[in-house]
Design a protein around this motif. Structure first.
Motif, short mmCIF file in Angstrom:
data_model
loop_
_atom_site.label_atom_id
_atom_site.label_comp_id
_atom_site.label_asym_id
_atom_site.label_seq_id
_atom_site.Cartn_x
_atom_site.Cartn_y
_atom_site.Cartn_z
N THR A 104 7.83 10.75 -5.35
CA THR A 104 7.44 9.56 -6.10
C THR A 104 7.28 9.85 -7.59
N GLU A 105 6.79 11.03 -7.92
CA GLU A 105 6.63 11.36 -9.34
C GLU A 105 7.98 11.42 -10.06
N GLU A 106 9.04 11.84 -9.37
CA GLU A 106 10.32 11.99 -10.04
C GLU A 106 11.02 10.65 -10.31
N ILE A 107 10.51 9.55 -9.75
CA ILE A 107 11.11 8.24 -10.05
C ILE A 107 10.23 7.40 -10.97
N THR A 108 9.11 7.95 -11.41
CA THR A 108 8.18 7.18 -12.24
C THR A 108 8.86 6.58 -13.46
N ASP A 109 9.66 7.36 -14.13
CA ASP A 109 10.30 6.88 -15.36
C ASP A 109 11.39 5.86 -15.11
N GLN A 110 11.77 5.67 -13.85
CA GLN A 110 12.85 4.73 -13.52
C GLN A 110 12.32 3.37 -13.05
N LEU A 111 11.03 3.27 -12.78
CA LEU A 111 10.49 2.03 -12.21
C LEU A 111 10.78 0.81 -13.08
N GLY A 112 10.81 1.01 -14.37
CA GLY A 112 11.06 -0.11 -15.28
C GLY A 112 12.46 -0.67 -15.21
N THR A 113 13.37 0.01 -14.51
CA THR A 113 14.75 -0.46 -14.42
C THR A 113 15.00 -1.32 -13.18
N LEU A 114 13.99 -1.46 -12.31
CA LEU A 114 14.17 -2.29 -11.12
C LEU A 114 14.45 -3.73 -11.55
N ALA A 115 15.57 -4.27 -11.09
CA ALA A 115 16.00 -5.59 -11.58
C ALA A 115 15.82 -6.70 -10.55
N MET A 116 15.62 -6.35 -9.27
CA MET A 116 15.46 -7.37 -8.24
C MET A 116 14.01 -7.84 -8.20
N PRO A 117 13.73 -9.00 -7.58
CA PRO A 117 12.33 -9.42 -7.43
C PRO A 117 11.53 -8.38 -6.65
N VAL A 118 10.34 -8.05 -7.15
CA VAL A 118 9.47 -7.06 -6.50
C VAL A 118 8.08 -7.66 -6.32
N ARG A 119 7.56 -7.59 -5.11
CA ARG A 119 6.18 -8.01 -4.86
C ARG A 119 5.40 -6.82 -4.32
N ASP A 122 0.84 -1.20 0.00
CA ASP A 122 0.00 0.00 0.00
C ASP A 122 0.87 1.26 0.00
N THR A 123 1.83 1.29 -0.90
CA THR A 123 2.79 2.37 -0.92
C THR A 123 2.25 3.63 -1.59
N VAL A 124 2.74 4.77 -1.16
CA VAL A 124 2.49 5.99 -1.93
C VAL A 124 3.26 5.86 -3.24
N SER A 125 2.72 6.44 -4.30
CA SER A 125 3.36 6.32 -5.61
C SER A 125 2.79 7.38 -6.54
N TYR A 126 3.53 7.67 -7.59
CA TYR A 126 3.06 8.62 -8.61
C TYR A 126 2.53 9.89 -7.93
N ASP A 127 1.30 10.28 -8.28
CA ASP A 127 0.67 11.46 -7.68
C ASP A 127 -0.39 11.08 -6.65
N SER A 128 -0.22 9.92 -6.03
CA SER A 128 -1.29 9.36 -5.18
C SER A 128 -1.43 10.04 -3.83
N TRP A 129 -0.51 10.92 -3.46
CA TRP A 129 -0.53 11.47 -2.11
C TRP A 129 -0.15 12.94 -2.13
N PRO A 130 -0.56 13.69 -1.13
CA PRO A 130 -1.40 13.29 0.01
C PRO A 130 -2.85 13.02 -0.42
N SER A 131 -3.53 12.17 0.32
CA SER A 131 -4.93 11.89 0.04
C SER A 131 -5.75 13.16 0.26
N SER A 132 -6.98 13.17 -0.19
CA SER A 132 -7.82 14.37 -0.06
C SER A 132 -8.02 14.76 1.39
N THR A 133 -8.17 13.77 2.28
CA THR A 133 -8.39 14.11 3.69
C THR A 133 -7.12 14.69 4.31
N TRP A 134 -5.96 14.19 3.92
CA TRP A 134 -4.72 14.76 4.44
C TRP A 134 -4.45 16.13 3.84
#
Length: 276
Positions: free
Chosen positions: A206-221, A123-135
């Protein structure tokens, strides 16, 4: 149940942590508004399965120090993670990370892939997902004048938010609720909550790493509570699509604090990930 047993000095600040067990290293990083207490049902099972587990309170959170001038942003905490690992003599670890901890884990894995054996984000923050509207409403209404906010009003504000983190609101009551409120129930705690946590609710990290997510080489769940009110499950599917080879596990009847709604399921997912 408090997980914290020790402290170490990292870059001149005291970090509260727990380091138990032997074997492959597993580091658990909490989110906000939270501290390492959220892992209390997961850490013992991982230790019992034969792993060395490290859980710590982020700088400015929980039992760790709250220096006035410290950089407790996601970027600052990412650098601190490397220093914590160095201080504990850890060269490589599996990282299990929740909420803003997930953003810290993702940034660390991108910057230091040789140090991350596996990465699980919950349940990670990512992209433009945060802060939520209530926060965002809390930021707009209280960030600049929190010093005048009475303790009972802050307690109620946090209680309302914390009850949004679970699908079964009955879980966020009594001792559990009090454990999440406790770090903020003092003048220092109130100031630290806004300065070290809320002031850094910023999607830039989180937005500044969006374009790099595809380079993650380790197992990710990617593990997500299906009923998450702060980080909708659509973001889990987006991450899954953007990270090659990643796995996605959506847990029904669970909210943002998925480890509160489904502690046994989360512990099981961690152990299965470690065993793969």
């Amino acid at each position: 149940m408090s997980l914290i047993t020790d402290s170490l000095i990292v870059r001149g600040a005291r970090i509260a942590y727990r380091d138990h067990g032997e074997g492959e290293v597993v580091v658990l990083i909490h989110g906000t508004p939270s501290h390492s207490y959220e892992w209390r049902a997961v850490v013992p099972r991982v230790e019992q399965a034969g792993y060395r587990t490290i859980a710590y309170d982020l700088l400015g959170y929980g039992s760790s120090e709250r220096p006035v001038a410290a950089d407790t942003s996601v970027a600052g905490q990412t650098e601190l993670l490397g220093a914590v690992l160095d201080g504990l003599g850890v060269t490589q670890a599996t990282i299990i990370a929740h909420d803003i901890g997930g953003a810290i884990g993702l940034r660390f894995a991108l910057a230091h892939p040789e140090r991350v054996r596996r990465l699980m984000v919950l349940d990670t923050v990512s992209y433009d997902s945060w802060p939520s509207s209530t926060w965002q409403k809390i930021i707009d209404e209280h960030l600049d004048d929190y010093a005048g906010l009475p303790q009972d009003e802050l307690d109620q504000l946090l209680t309302d938010q914390l009850r949004m983190t679970v699908h079964d609101t009955g879980l966020m009551t009594g001792e559990t609720l009090q454990a999440y409120l406790a770090p903020h129930q003092s003048a220092v705690g109130r100031a630290s909550f806004f300065e070290h946590q809320v002031r850094h609710y910023d999607s830039t990290y989180t937005e500044e790493i969006t374009d790099q997510l595809g380079t993650l080489a380790m197992p990710v769940r990617i593990v997500w509570g299906e009923q998450d009110q702060w980080q909708p499950v659509a973001y889990a599917h987006r991450l899954h699509a953007d990270i090659p080879g990643s796995e996605l596990v959506v847990i029904p009847e669970a909210g943002h604090f998925v480890m509160e709604d489904a502690p046994e399921r989360v512990a099981g997912e961690v152990l299965r990930f470690l065993g793969d």
